[in-house]
Write a protein that holds these residues in place. Structure first.
Motif, PDB file in Angstrom:
ATOM      1  N   ALA A 220       0.828  -1.208   0.000  1.00  0.00           N
ATOM      2  CA  ALA A 220       0.000   0.000   0.000  1.00  0.00           C
ATOM      3  C   ALA A 220       0.862   1.258   0.000  1.00  0.00           C
ATOM      4  N   SER A 221       2.027   1.187   0.640  1.00  0.00           N
ATOM      5  CA  SER A 221       2.951   2.322   0.697  1.00  0.00           C
ATOM      6  C   SER A 221       4.348   1.836   0.336  1.00  0.00           C
ATOM      7  N   LYS A 222       5.160   2.737  -0.163  1.00  0.00           N
ATOM      8  CA  LYS A 222       6.539   2.391  -0.518  1.00  0.00           C
ATOM      9  C   LYS A 222       7.552   3.098   0.375  1.00  0.00           C
ATOM     10  N   THR A 223       7.097   3.965   1.263  1.00  0.00           N
ATOM     11  CA  THR A 223       7.996   4.784   2.070  1.00  0.00           C
ATOM     12  C   THR A 223       8.062   4.258   3.501  1.00  0.00           C
ATOM     13  N   PHE A 224       9.289   4.167   4.013  1.00  0.00           N
ATOM     14  CA  PHE A 224       9.457   3.783   5.417  1.00  0.00           C
ATOM     15  C   PHE A 224      10.426   4.742   6.092  1.00  0.00           C
ATOM     16  N   ILE A 225      10.189   4.982   7.375  1.00  0.00           N
ATOM     17  CA  ILE A 225      11.039   5.868   8.172  1.00  0.00           C
ATOM     18  C   ILE A 225      11.833   5.020   9.151  1.00  0.00           C
ATOM     19  N   THR A 226      13.124   5.272   9.222  1.00  0.00           N
ATOM     20  CA  THR A 226      13.981   4.488  10.102  1.00  0.00           C
ATOM     21  C   THR A 226      14.964   5.393  10.830  1.00  0.00           C
ATOM     22  N   THR A 227      15.623   4.833  11.835  1.00  0.00           N
ATOM     23  CA  THR A 227      16.502   5.627  12.693  1.00  0.00           C
ATOM     24  C   THR A 227      17.656   6.249  11.945  1.00  0.00           C
ATOM     25  N   HIS A 228      18.394   5.442  11.174  1.00  0.00           N
ATOM     26  CA  HIS A 228      19.497   6.019  10.395  1.00  0.00           C
ATOM     27  C   HIS A 228      19.550   5.400   9.014  1.00  0.00           C
ATOM     28  N   SER A 229      20.222   6.049   8.104  1.00  0.00           N
ATOM     29  CA  SER A 229      20.138   5.684   6.684  1.00  0.00           C
ATOM     30  C   SER A 229      21.006   4.482   6.354  1.00  0.00           C
ATOM     31  N   GLU A 236      16.537   0.499  -2.592  1.00  0.00           N
ATOM     32  CA  GLU A 236      16.751   0.574  -4.040  1.00  0.00           C
ATOM     33  C   GLU A 236      16.477  -0.766  -4.715  1.00  0.00           C
ATOM     34  N   ARG A 237      16.914  -1.844  -4.082  1.00  0.00           N
ATOM     35  CA  ARG A 237      16.747  -3.186  -4.660  1.00  0.00           C
ATOM     36  C   ARG A 237      15.275  -3.552  -4.813  1.00  0.00           C
ATOM     37  N   TYR A 238      14.439  -3.146  -3.830  1.00  0.00           N
ATOM     38  CA  TYR A 238      13.055  -3.613  -3.813  1.00  0.00           C
ATOM     39  C   TYR A 238      12.031  -2.508  -4.057  1.00  0.00           C
ATOM     40  N   GLY A 239      12.490  -1.393  -4.634  1.00  0.00           N
ATOM     41  CA  GLY A 239      11.584  -0.346  -5.061  1.00  0.00           C
ATOM     42  C   GLY A 239      10.920   0.424  -3.942  1.00  0.00           C
ATOM     43  N   LEU A 240      11.636   0.594  -2.835  1.00  0.00           N
ATOM     44  CA  LEU A 240      11.095   1.328  -1.697  1.00  0.00           C
ATOM     45  C   LEU A 240      11.791   2.675  -1.544  1.00  0.00           C
ATOM     46  N   ASP A 241      11.230   3.527  -0.678  1.00  0.00           N
ATOM     47  CA  ASP A 241      11.810   4.840  -0.396  1.00  0.00           C
ATOM     48  C   ASP A 241      12.185   4.911   1.080  1.00  0.00           C
ATOM     49  N   GLN A 242      13.471   5.077   1.356  1.00  0.00           N
ATOM     50  CA  GLN A 242      13.953   5.210   2.730  1.00  0.00           C
ATOM     51  C   GLN A 242      13.969   6.673   3.148  1.00  0.00           C
ATOM     52  N   GLU A 243      13.407   6.955   4.301  1.00  0.00           N
ATOM     53  CA  GLU A 243      13.528   8.275   4.912  1.00  0.00           C
ATOM     54  C   GLU A 243      14.122   8.072   6.299  1.00  0.00           C
ATOM     55  N   ALA A 244      15.308   8.607   6.530  1.00  0.00           N
ATOM     56  CA  ALA A 244      16.011   8.371   7.789  1.00  0.00           C
ATOM     57  C   ALA A 244      15.953   9.584   8.699  1.00  0.00           C
ATOM     58  N   LEU A 265       5.900  14.232   5.968  1.00  0.00           N
ATOM     59  CA  LEU A 265       6.118  13.099   5.064  1.00  0.00           C
ATOM     60  C   LEU A 265       5.244  11.908   5.455  1.00  0.00           C
ATOM     61  N   ALA A 266       5.163  11.631   6.744  1.00  0.00           N
ATOM     62  CA  ALA A 266       4.396  10.484   7.217  1.00  0.00           C
ATOM     63  C   ALA A 266       2.939  10.567   6.761  1.00  0.00           C
ATOM     64  N   LYS A 267       2.364  11.765   6.837  1.00  0.00           N
ATOM     65  CA  LYS A 267       0.977  11.948   6.407  1.00  0.00           C
ATOM     66  C   LYS A 267       0.860  11.832   4.888  1.00  0.00           C
ATOM     67  N   GLN A 268       1.791  12.458   4.196  1.00  0.00           N
ATOM     68  CA  GLN A 268       1.730  12.499   2.735  1.00  0.00           C
ATOM     69  C   GLN A 268       1.907  11.125   2.111  1.00  0.00           C
ATOM     70  N   GLU A 269       2.796  10.306   2.686  1.00  0.00           N
ATOM     71  CA  GLU A 269       3.140   9.026   2.076  1.00  0.00           C
ATOM     72  C   GLU A 269       2.451   7.830   2.745  1.00  0.00           C
ATOM     73  N   ASN A 270       1.462   8.102   3.588  1.00  0.00           N
ATOM     74  CA  ASN A 270       0.704   7.024   4.228  1.00  0.00           C
ATOM     75  C   ASN A 270       1.613   6.093   5.028  1.00  0.00           C
ATOM     76  N   VAL A 271       2.539   6.705   5.773  1.00  0.00           N
ATOM     77  CA  VAL A 271       3.459   5.925   6.608  1.00  0.00           C
ATOM     78  C   VAL A 271       2.748   5.520   7.890  1.00  0.00           C
ATOM     79  N   SER A 272       2.897   4.256   8.266  1.00  0.00           N
ATOM     80  CA  SER A 272       2.218   3.774   9.469  1.00  0.00           C
ATOM     81  C   SER A 272       3.153   3.536  10.640  1.00  0.00           C
ATOM     82  N   THR A 273       4.453   3.398  10.342  1.00  0.00           N
ATOM     83  CA  THR A 273       5.388   2.897  11.349  1.00  0.00           C
ATOM     84  C   THR A 273       6.718   3.647  11.293  1.00  0.00           C
ATOM     85  N   VAL A 274       7.274   3.911  12.459  1.00  0.00           N
ATOM     86  CA  VAL A 274       8.635   4.430  12.558  1.00  0.00           C
ATOM     87  C   VAL A 274       9.506   3.291  13.097  1.00  0.00           C
TER      88      VAL A 274
END
Length: 332
Positions: A220-229, A236-244, A265-274
């Protein structure tokens, strides 16, 4: 880590009788670990910089190697400091396996150690420059929020190249092939075993790559937020977007502007989890999640295995990462 060379009298006498050629052929085996198969002396002493390198050596070398890691369980690899004594011990290893650009202290120690068989994993695959996903969420926000991380990036690898290649199973397989070749060269008597073990490991990594491709193909979403990059190659390998939240250094503090940027970003990209990690502080991840009403979960950069890890080895933790990503991204 300190593997001393102890050659029994009988073996030494036999080596002298066989001449210089036999001595050269046996030079790859580190002594001090007891007798090996077929009367062979000892094992190849491998010193690895941190867990992903040690795992490769163990999986490929198996019974023929003794692997020591410079980074002990629970230690954040980026922060590792090495004593002069450890540097001296490093020089006694038969093979040193490290990833240049990830741990500055290790890079320096290796250059001072004088060890002959050095394997730099960064030369076994192509390193790339990664940041956040590239979404245009405001240049000012990214500049201020990621400034410290970006500065740290340039301390890690030439031109800020991302060293976290092991999180891409395909690139990790390329490194495995290079490590296998290095062990074959260091210990030619067991070259066939190293080749067989390498092929088996590469096959397992190919299967893992397929699991990730299939598991993340429809989300449903391609963007994920994580602690560090750390997850640029995986994204890149699996077509996702990392936001650190931070840069390469998981302990760097993000600015208020970056945190605000991520909230939008979380609202715009339908991010559910940090996502947070096992070896670094989860404070900023939990703060961001609380401010945005998001859930938290673990995405492990696999820089070390502890009793808190979601798995006992590389493959188990990577499959836990896949499961957590599927849940967070709404895989169908």
């Amino acid at each position: 880590m300190n593997v001393r060379r102890l050659i029994p009298t009988a073996a030494l006498a036999g080596a002298v009788a066989l001449g210089a050629t036999a001595l050269t052929a046996c030079s790859g085996a580190a002594a001090g670990t007891g007798g090996g198969k077929d009367g062979k002396v000892g094992k190849v002493g491998v010193t690895a910089s941190f867990y992903p390198m040690a795992f490769l050596a163990e999986q490929i070398g198996k019974d023929h190697v003794k692997v020591d890691s410079l980074t002990k369980p629970g230690v954040e690899p980026h922060d590792l400091e090495i004593t002069p004594r450890q540097t001296g011990q490093l020089g006694e290893a038969d093979v040193v396996l490290y990833l240049k650009g990830l741990q500055p202290a290790v890079d320096k120690a290796v250059s001072l150690s004088g060890v002959k068989n050095v394997v730099d994993a960064s030369t076994l695959t192509e390193l790339e420059v990664h940041g956040s996903s590239g979404h245009d969420h405001g240049a000012e926000g990214h500049t201020e929020g990621e400034g410290e991380g970006h500065e740290h990036d340039h301390d890690h690898g030439e031109a800020g190249r991302d060293p976290h290649v092991w999180l891409d199973p395909a690139k990790y397989a390329e490194i495995a092939k290079g490590v296998g070749a290095a062990l074959e060269k260091a210990d030619p008597d067991h070259a066939a075993d190293y080749k067989k073990n390498t092929d088996e490991l590469v096959g397992k990594l190919a299967a893992l790559d397929t699991e990730f491709k299939d598991g993340l193909q429809n989300t449903a979403s391609k963007t994920f937020i994580t602690t560090h990059s750390a997850f640029g190659y995986l994204a890149e390998r699996y077509g996702l977007d990392q936001e650190a939240i931070s840069g390469v250094d998981p302990e760097s503090e993000p600015s208020p502007a970056r945190m605000k940027d991520l909230q939008g970003l979380a609202k715009q990209e339908n991010v559910s989890t940090v996502f947070f990690e096992t070896l670094a502080s989860d404070k900023t991840a939990r703060t961001l999640a609380a401010d945005t009403g998001l859930k938290t979960d673990v995405l492990d950069p696999l820089e070390g295995i502890t009793d808190k890890s979601q798995g006992a080895d590389y493959f188990e933790v990577m499959r836990s990462n896949l499961k957590n990503l599927q849940k967070a991204l709404g895989a169908k």
